[in-house]
Design a protein around this motif. Structure first.
Motif, short mmCIF file in Angstrom:
data_model
loop_
_atom_site.label_atom_id
_atom_site.label_comp_id
_atom_site.label_asym_id
_atom_site.label_seq_id
_atom_site.Cartn_x
_atom_site.Cartn_y
_atom_site.Cartn_z
N SER A 89 0.83 -1.20 0.00
CA SER A 89 0.00 0.00 0.00
C SER A 89 0.87 1.26 0.00
O SER A 89 1.98 1.27 0.51
CB SER A 89 -0.90 0.01 1.23
OG SER A 89 -1.66 1.20 1.28
N THR A 90 0.32 2.32 -0.56
CA THR A 90 1.01 3.61 -0.55
C THR A 90 0.34 4.60 0.39
O THR A 90 0.63 5.79 0.34
CB THR A 90 1.09 4.22 -1.97
OG1 THR A 90 -0.24 4.36 -2.46
CG2 THR A 90 1.92 3.34 -2.88
N SER A 91 -0.57 4.11 1.22
CA SER A 91 -1.19 5.00 2.20
C SER A 91 -1.38 4.26 3.52
O SER A 91 -1.57 3.04 3.54
CB SER A 91 -2.52 5.55 1.69
OG SER A 91 -3.43 4.50 1.48
N TRP A 92 -1.35 5.01 4.60
CA TRP A 92 -1.53 4.46 5.94
C TRP A 92 -3.01 4.36 6.26
O TRP A 92 -3.80 5.18 5.80
CB TRP A 92 -0.82 5.35 6.96
CG TRP A 92 0.65 5.27 6.83
CD1 TRP A 92 1.46 6.09 6.09
CD2 TRP A 92 1.51 4.31 7.42
NE1 TRP A 92 2.77 5.69 6.18
CE2 TRP A 92 2.83 4.60 7.01
CE3 TRP A 92 1.30 3.23 8.27
CZ2 TRP A 92 3.92 3.85 7.42
CZ3 TRP A 92 2.39 2.48 8.68
CH2 TRP A 92 3.68 2.79 8.26
N GLY A 93 -3.39 3.37 7.07
CA GLY A 93 -4.77 3.18 7.48
C GLY A 93 -5.20 4.22 8.50
O GLY A 93 -4.52 5.22 8.74
N SER A 94 -6.33 3.95 9.12
CA SER A 94 -6.87 4.90 10.09
C SER A 94 -5.99 4.98 11.33
O SER A 94 -5.25 4.06 11.66
CB SER A 94 -8.30 4.51 10.47
OG SER A 94 -8.31 3.22 11.04
N VAL A 95 -6.11 6.09 12.01
CA VAL A 95 -5.28 6.37 13.18
C VAL A 95 -5.95 5.84 14.45
O VAL A 95 -7.17 5.86 14.56
CB VAL A 95 -4.99 7.89 13.29
CG1 VAL A 95 -6.24 8.68 13.55
CG2 VAL A 95 -3.95 8.17 14.35
N THR A 96 -5.14 5.32 15.38
CA THR A 96 -5.61 4.86 16.67
C THR A 96 -4.88 5.62 17.77
O THR A 96 -3.65 5.68 17.76
CB THR A 96 -5.34 3.35 16.86
OG1 THR A 96 -5.98 2.64 15.81
CG2 THR A 96 -5.85 2.87 18.20
N LEU A 97 -5.62 6.20 18.68
CA LEU A 97 -5.01 6.85 19.84
C LEU A 97 -4.55 5.77 20.81
O LEU A 97 -5.35 4.95 21.26
CB LEU A 97 -6.01 7.78 20.53
CG LEU A 97 -5.56 8.42 21.84
CD1 LEU A 97 -4.39 9.37 21.61
CD2 LEU A 97 -6.72 9.14 22.50
N ILE A 98 -3.25 5.74 21.11
CA ILE A 98 -2.70 4.74 22.03
C ILE A 98 -2.76 5.25 23.46
O ILE A 98 -3.15 4.53 24.37
CB ILE A 98 -1.24 4.40 21.66
CG1 ILE A 98 -1.19 3.81 20.25
CG2 ILE A 98 -0.62 3.46 22.67
CD1 ILE A 98 -1.94 2.52 20.08
#
Length: 181
Positions: A89-98
């Motif tokens: 993939s050339t894009s990152w998935g959704s963001v998760t607050l850790i």
């Protein structure tokens, strides 16, 4: 393959300047085009800082810190975020607050992949978290009040955390196996 993550910013301390986090892969002899992890636009994301990347068997995982500013009070804090993407993939998935309100300057995130392909992280001088397709609960591994320079190691499926415990006036090098004190 080689994977790197970096932050382009206007200041020595990226948490106090506008930052853009990027990832770049070297495949064979060629560096691939940089892939944007994070751009500091809008209220929710004000300053990207200290981006990191690690590879599991089928994904890249990235972590970065981001300053959050409350527009009404002007108070600022730093949060730790995670994203992942497949190698193709050339894009990152959704963001998760850790974790909210972290101490990224003193104790940046450290990562390890175990033999079962689980991702393990330590952060903020006292917290451990595991990703096995989804994030598990946060575990406080520390025994002291102030801890620094935590590191994590995965030997097969055994997880070891090493850190410096500040019990002023003395400092102690601590070791904890995940399942045993």
């Amino acid at each position: 393959r080689i994977h790197v993550a970096y932050t382009v910013c206007d200041d020595v301390n990226p948490e106090e300047s506008d930052g853009v986090a990027k990832n770049r892969d070297k495949y064979n002899a060629n560096w691939q085009t940089p892939i944007l992890i994070f751009d500091d636009t809008g209220y929710q994301h004000d300053d990207a800082a200290r981006s990191y990347v690690i590879a599991s068997s089928d994904k890249l995982h990235t972590f970065y810190y981001d300053n959050e500013i409350d527009p009404w009070s002007g108070l600022m804090w730093t949060d730790l975020y995670h994203k992942s993407r497949s190698f193709g993939s050339t894009s990152w998935g959704s963001v998760t607050l850790i974790h909210q309100n972290t101490a990224s300057n003193a104790t940046p995130v450290d990562m390890a992949i175990s033999a079962n392909d689980y991702l393990h992280i330590v952060f903020d001088g006292e917290y451990y978290k595991e990703y096995s397709g989804s994030w598990q609960n946060t575990y406080d591994y520390s025994t002291g009040t102030e801890n620094y320079n935590q590191k994590i190691s995965a030997n097969s499926n055994e997880i070891y955390i090493i850190w410096i415990q500040d019990d002023y006036p003395s400092y102690t090098l601590m070791l904890r196996q995940r399942d045993y004190v």
